[in-house]
Design a protein around this motif. Structure first.
Motif, short mmCIF file in Angstrom:
data_model
loop_
_atom_site.label_atom_id
_atom_site.label_comp_id
_atom_site.label_asym_id
_atom_site.label_seq_id
_atom_site.Cartn_x
_atom_site.Cartn_y
_atom_site.Cartn_z
N ARG A 104 0.85 -1.20 0.00
CA ARG A 104 0.00 0.00 0.00
C ARG A 104 0.89 1.26 0.00
O ARG A 104 0.99 1.96 0.99
N VAL A 105 1.57 1.47 -1.15
CA VAL A 105 2.54 2.56 -1.27
C VAL A 105 2.08 3.52 -2.37
O VAL A 105 1.66 3.08 -3.44
N LEU A 106 2.15 4.81 -2.08
CA LEU A 106 1.78 5.84 -3.05
C LEU A 106 2.99 6.76 -3.23
O LEU A 106 3.45 7.37 -2.27
N HIS A 107 3.49 6.86 -4.45
CA HIS A 107 4.68 7.69 -4.73
C HIS A 107 4.23 9.08 -5.18
O HIS A 107 3.99 9.32 -6.36
N MET A 108 4.14 10.02 -4.22
CA MET A 108 3.60 11.34 -4.58
C MET A 108 4.57 12.17 -5.43
O MET A 108 4.14 13.10 -6.11
N HIS A 109 5.88 11.85 -5.40
CA HIS A 109 6.86 12.57 -6.23
C HIS A 109 7.38 11.72 -7.38
O HIS A 109 8.45 12.00 -7.92
N GLY A 110 6.63 10.65 -7.74
CA GLY A 110 7.01 9.84 -8.90
C GLY A 110 8.00 8.75 -8.56
O GLY A 110 8.26 8.45 -7.38
N GLU A 111 8.53 8.13 -9.62
CA GLU A 111 9.41 6.96 -9.43
C GLU A 111 10.57 7.01 -10.42
O GLU A 111 10.37 7.19 -11.62
N HIS A 112 11.78 6.77 -9.88
CA HIS A 112 12.97 6.70 -10.73
C HIS A 112 12.84 5.64 -11.82
O HIS A 112 13.40 5.78 -12.90
N LEU A 113 12.15 4.55 -11.49
CA LEU A 113 12.14 3.41 -12.42
C LEU A 113 10.97 3.49 -13.39
O LEU A 113 10.52 2.47 -13.92
N ASN A 114 10.48 4.71 -13.61
CA ASN A 114 9.49 4.96 -14.65
C ASN A 114 10.02 6.05 -15.56
O ASN A 114 10.66 7.00 -15.09
N ALA A 115 9.70 5.92 -16.86
CA ALA A 115 9.92 7.04 -17.78
C ALA A 115 8.54 7.48 -18.27
O ALA A 115 7.65 6.65 -18.43
N TRP A 116 8.41 8.79 -18.47
CA TRP A 116 7.12 9.36 -18.87
C TRP A 116 7.28 9.98 -20.25
O TRP A 116 8.17 10.82 -20.45
N CYS A 117 6.44 9.52 -21.18
CA CYS A 117 6.51 10.07 -22.53
C CYS A 117 5.64 11.31 -22.60
O CYS A 117 4.42 11.24 -22.42
N THR A 118 6.27 12.45 -22.89
CA THR A 118 5.51 13.70 -22.93
C THR A 118 4.76 13.83 -24.26
O THR A 118 3.96 14.76 -24.42
N ALA A 119 5.00 12.90 -25.20
CA ALA A 119 4.23 12.92 -26.45
C ALA A 119 2.91 12.17 -26.29
O ALA A 119 1.85 12.69 -26.63
N CYS A 120 2.97 10.94 -25.75
CA CYS A 120 1.72 10.15 -25.68
C CYS A 120 1.21 9.98 -24.25
O CYS A 120 0.18 9.36 -24.04
#
Ligand code: BJW
Length: 250
Positions: A104-120
């Motif tokens: 039961r973990v919520l990452h309010m500042h995001g995660e290093h092990l994710n990349a976010w595509c600003t296009a899609c």
């Protein structure tokens, strides 16, 4: 003993410090090596993407060599044992809570092990580098950025956090300096909602005065002791997870 059923736990860099991950504001911490405005704002990313991506590539590689410490393990134990509501809101972008077994973990500042595509707008699990401008696995565009929340951006899942705070009996803050909002304001939000508040930190933080109780010491000692205290002393029957009885048993 108060009636304790629903717990919200906020964690910061201090919970991962004893795993060897630098904090942000301590002596020798991350911000002493990099000015925050050079690496942790959207403007910095536009101005000097190479510097920002190198900073995050280095940290993404580093966290994968670290392991959870007794503080993460104790919180995972509590998460498994606790039948009431429990939410670990972490400001940390590492995955050590999950690797210790917490769910039961919520990452309010995001995660290093994710990349976010600003296009899609798709987020993909990412363990390697971004500086070489790899294509997005979903759309092929070369528009990936670290999936972390920079200054001036909205932290994630704020509605869920406030909903959890509203129904909480206890708010516990672990290893955070209370320097960065909105997380730094949760203690006051909780107090306004009548929630009991406890701080566990190495030293007094900017928010200490707002807590009902502050305990000082390393997270690897304070957190396991607090978790044991909660699991042992709470007299209410729903505090521990009970295995489902086999069919036929009352
Ligand atoms: C130990 C230990 C051991 C060590 N055991 N303990 C003026 C006034 C008020 C607010 C603002 C303002 N101007 C701008 C703002 C808003 C701004 C802000 O807060 N700025 C401040 C600098 C003033 N905030 C934002 O921009 C946020 N967005 C936002 O506000 O959107 C609008 C909004 C409004 C209303 C509701 C909702 C939204 C976004 C903030 C994003 C923060 N991002 C970062 C980087 C993430 C990516 C990355 O990792 O690079 O998040 S900054 C950095 O700080 C990181 C951390 O999560 C965050 C908090 O740091 P943390 O965890 O507290 O670490 P430290 O190092 O500060 O403290 C460590 C603590 O551990 C210390 O206390 C030690 O004692 C302790 N410790 N060893 C136990 N062994």
């Amino acid at each position: 003993m108060m009636d304790l059923r629903n717990i919200v736990i906020l964690t910061g860099a201090g919970v991962s410090a004893e795993s060897g991950i630098d904090t942000f504001r301590s002596a020798g911490g991350l911000w002493e090596q990099h000015r925050v405005e050079d690496v942790a704002t959207p403007e910095a990313f536009v101005r000097d993407p190479e510097l920002v991506l190198r900073f995050y590539d280095m940290r993404r590689a580093a966290i994968q060599t670290k392991v959870p410490n007794p503080a993460h393990e104790a919180l995972a134990r509590l998460d498994h044992a606790w039948e009431g509501d429990l939410l670990i809101v972490t400001q940390n972008v590492d995955d050590l809570h999950e690797r210790a077994g917490a769910q039961r973990v919520l990452h309010m500042h995001g995660e290093h092990l994710n990349a976010w595509c600003t296009a899609c707008d798709v987020r993909s699990r990412w363990t390697t580098t971004l500086i070489d401008c790899p294509p997005c696995p979903a759309c092929g565009a070369t528009a990936l950025r670290p999936d972390v929340v920079w200054f001036g951006e909205m932290p994630y899942r704020m509605d869920e956090i406030f909903a959890a705070l509203r129904s909480a009996d206890l708010f516990v803050s672990i290893g955070t300096s209370g320097a960065v909002y909105p997380a730094a304001g949760f203690v006051r939000n909780a107090r306004d909602m009548g929630v009991h508040t406890l701080e566990l930190n190495l030293e007094r933080s900017q928010g200490s005065a707002w807590f009902d109780e502050t305990r000082l010491g390393p997270a690897s000692e304070l957190v396991p002791a607090w978790v044991e205290e909660v699991l042992e002393s709470c007299p209410l029957p729903w505090k521990r997870h009970r295995p489902t009885p086999p069919p036929g048993h009352p």
